[in-house]
Design an enzyme around this catalytic site. Sequence first.
Site: not given
Ligand SMILES: [Zn+2]
Length: 1019
Positions: A267, A269, A379, A583
């Site tokens: 993951h 970001d 997420d 996000h």
């Molecule tokens: Zn995230």
Amino acid sequence: MHDNSTLVRARIARFVTERVTPAVYRASAPLMLSAWEAKDEPVPFSEAVGQQFEPFAVGEAWGAPWGTTWFHLTGAVPASWAELADAGFDGRVELVIDLGFLSGQPGFQAEGLVFDPDGRIVKAVEPFNNHVPVEVGPGGAIDVYVEAASNPDVGSDWSFRPTSVGDKATAGADAVYRLGRVDVALLDTVVWELERDIWTLTGLMDELSADLPRTAEILRALEAVVDRMDPQDISGTAGAGRKILAPVLATPAYASAHRIVAVGHAHIDSAWLWPVRETIRKCARTFSNVLDLMDGDPDFVFACSSAQQYAWMKEYYPDLFDRIRVRVLEGRFVPVGGMWVESDTNMPGGEALVRQLVAGKGFFMREFGIEPLEVWLPDSFGYTAAFPQLVAAAGSRYFLTQKLSWNETNLMPHSTFSWEGIDGTRIFTHFPPVDTYNSVLSGQELARAQRQYHEKGASDVSLVPFGYGDGGGGPTREMLAAAVRTKSLEGSPTVTLGTPLSFFQDAERNYPHPPVWSGELYLEFHRGTYTSQARTKAGNRRSEHLLREAELWASTATVRTGTPYPYERLAEVWNTVLLQQFHDILPGSAIAWVHQVAEANYTRVAQELQEIIATAIAALTEARGSSAGEMTGSIGFNASPFPVSGVPALSAGQVTTPGAVTVEHSAGGFILENDGLRVTIDRQGLVTSLVDLATGRDAIPDGQAANLLQLFRDTPNQWDAWDVDEHYRHTGTDLREAEFVELVDKHEHWVSIRVDRRFGASTVSQVLTLEGDSSALDIVTTVDWHEQQKLLKLAFPLDVHADRAASEIQFGHVYRPTHANTSWDAARFETCAHRWVYVGEPGFGVAVANDSTYGHDITRTTRPDGGTTTLVRQSLLRAPLFPDPGADQGKHVLRTAIRMGDDILDAVREGYRVNLPLRVIKDATPVAPLVSSDNPAIVVEAVKLAEDRSGDLVVRLYEARGARATGAVNFGCDVARVIETDLLERALYDPRALVTVTGLQTNLRLRPFQIVTLRVTRC
Ligand SMILES: [Zn+2]
């Protein structure tokens, strides 16, 4: 037998820590080092390699925050290691590099990317993944470069204290790391395998009940290993230790064991506690690790979402991208999600969320010929009830999220379920019970997945995403070793490596009638993300509406005048807007650097779109002007799907002269009146009455005041930029005192009252305007905001008896209770709405619309007279101190409108009006609409040309009232064919909207909230 298990466990743990782990490397030797620090921003390998490298030594400090230091490593594999190999030693030569990693967490800090002297990427080094393969044997030369990023640890100890390191301007220049180790080393394969055996068995044992025979069996086997092995000769006795454990590892799982499909993942970001430019490098590092791991393990598959991240590789690391492409085509590097980024889903507008899917899937299909069938959003901070329809309409079948395990109050009752959207579409959804998207496949995590799996007895399979995210480097060989050992292991869930699609197909087969969850997947956490970093939010909203205008007018210009359609420019703008819906960007939870860049990008986007719009309008005007000779003075270009000031929807025409407005002084305040509305503004600038003259009904309860600014203490328990905690309500101040309440603009057709207030270190100036033909009171609030940890709300107490409030979401609205009967209602104390909220009784209601805010709360109270006051509040501004200590400081302009209406469509119309002001152009000509709908409930959301650049016109509409609707759509051009398509503009063989075409007219019959995409081939 006496129970000495606690002592035995402690003995095993110490044996591993002190003996086994240190013996994983049989030998090591240092390398020669030199270093060069880039002046500021990163440079490519080709530029770095030509620089003057200075001698450097292990133990020296390196790396200012956000800096890049290149290390050059040279030396040789010791020739003496050949003797070990000759003696049958099972080992592997590799580099071991410790950049000075902060212990305790896999990412969020320094990382390095290793290149060979030709500039080819070898692998990355991260805290828990710091080995690099060496191709040469004993005596061979070593020559590599490490691009080391000295990213500061912004999160630090997660105490959420303000930090200056999130902005390069304030981060300082002192070195933040000290080089720990740079060696060529010889991995002892048998010791490493033994360590993995013990890790998995210990993890399993710790999860099993102490009274199980299996637990004791594992314990005694591990004890026997410690007994059997020689602490002075771990390497020589590791094989014997493994033999003892082999039968314990070989006993198969229980027949009823929970089944886990483990999916390699990272993951990453797309920006958060680091800027976008660092994410690009994080992706390169993690993906290079993944490719290295794939070289060694043919079963390993890696699921990677976000087309944007692949697009970055294609642009910045083309060689790496080519290697990724090979693995994608093998089915091992698996594109998932089908979105441009893992976006927020609360705030992106309808068309933007569509484009996340269109751009994402489009990229995967173009580059790899692959269409992901699952939406992958582990997420994001809650999930819009519009999503099921969008997922299905994009041709996808499945949805995955993890985040709801962060709920503060309520536990989601399902792990696998059918998620039903506002229109009734259902989508097969999985919510992994492991409660993490960064699993390491530990015994604890596997047991948790089994324990928390809600579907037990009905189904038996769940998904576990494993791999370190955010710069931790993704899956590791240790995780793969854990997967091998838990494939079928007594007491453990079974673990199979697989793809998300293989999981979903298995789960769906296995569980054809899962329970249904209807409506939004509200995250009972992070409610401040609807409000934090207001400029980023305003930029998003403005960009979405400018994109709508740009596509509409550019399409109209292309169809009407043959002006080339700006495909490339629009695609580029869309990609920027879509990226910034990530996000941690749009929600306002990133560092200052990220938001500074985001705001600059929105400014650039606005300029670009204004140019596109101006070019299109000029083309339309010139073409019509010269041919028809009907220059008619000021013309309003109306991009709204509803008529505005006499100009029909999606067209340009003469603006009608509004009716008259009068103003009277009254008790120190003012009374404003037009044909439909009478507004009373008191001496404090508050709205004490808002009367619909047709019915005489006042929207404001007696003795109460709307347009009331309220200031609250906003000190959440944790996650400052993310969270508004319910306790903000305990302390609040009404900002009633006004410094200035005056009539500032009086015209026959409009009247404006200005109200200035001062509070704390801030000032606010509001302009309340009533126009002649308007059903709404417009309020423009300009705040010069210098508060810290405060929440500013704008309150509208309304004399409406409503037990639920409608909030606009993508392509429709959701109803949420205005009371707090259940724990679910109580937890939903701050909510997200797009352009409007609406509270109503049958035949009467009030809409409160906005042009840039998303956070709202709507509650109700009973008055002494027995009536109900429904309180609608917009959350205008916050000022959290982490991760950006300067968040939201400075000037903000926010537009609000309040209007009464007997139908929710009035709210829909108002939302468009506030966000799409008429564009008045002098000396222009009228432009007939390209598309018109004869039913106001069938709303045109987008007009564009087709993604395939065929020149086809694409029109997206939806039913906006939440009822069935029939209507005709007419096209203002010669039409050869109209078909219904999915969101990706592919023909639907099973059209859903009951589209019938007769001549130029297309008839639609829509379900409540149904979205329909029409593809129009022109003659
Ligand atoms: Zn995230």
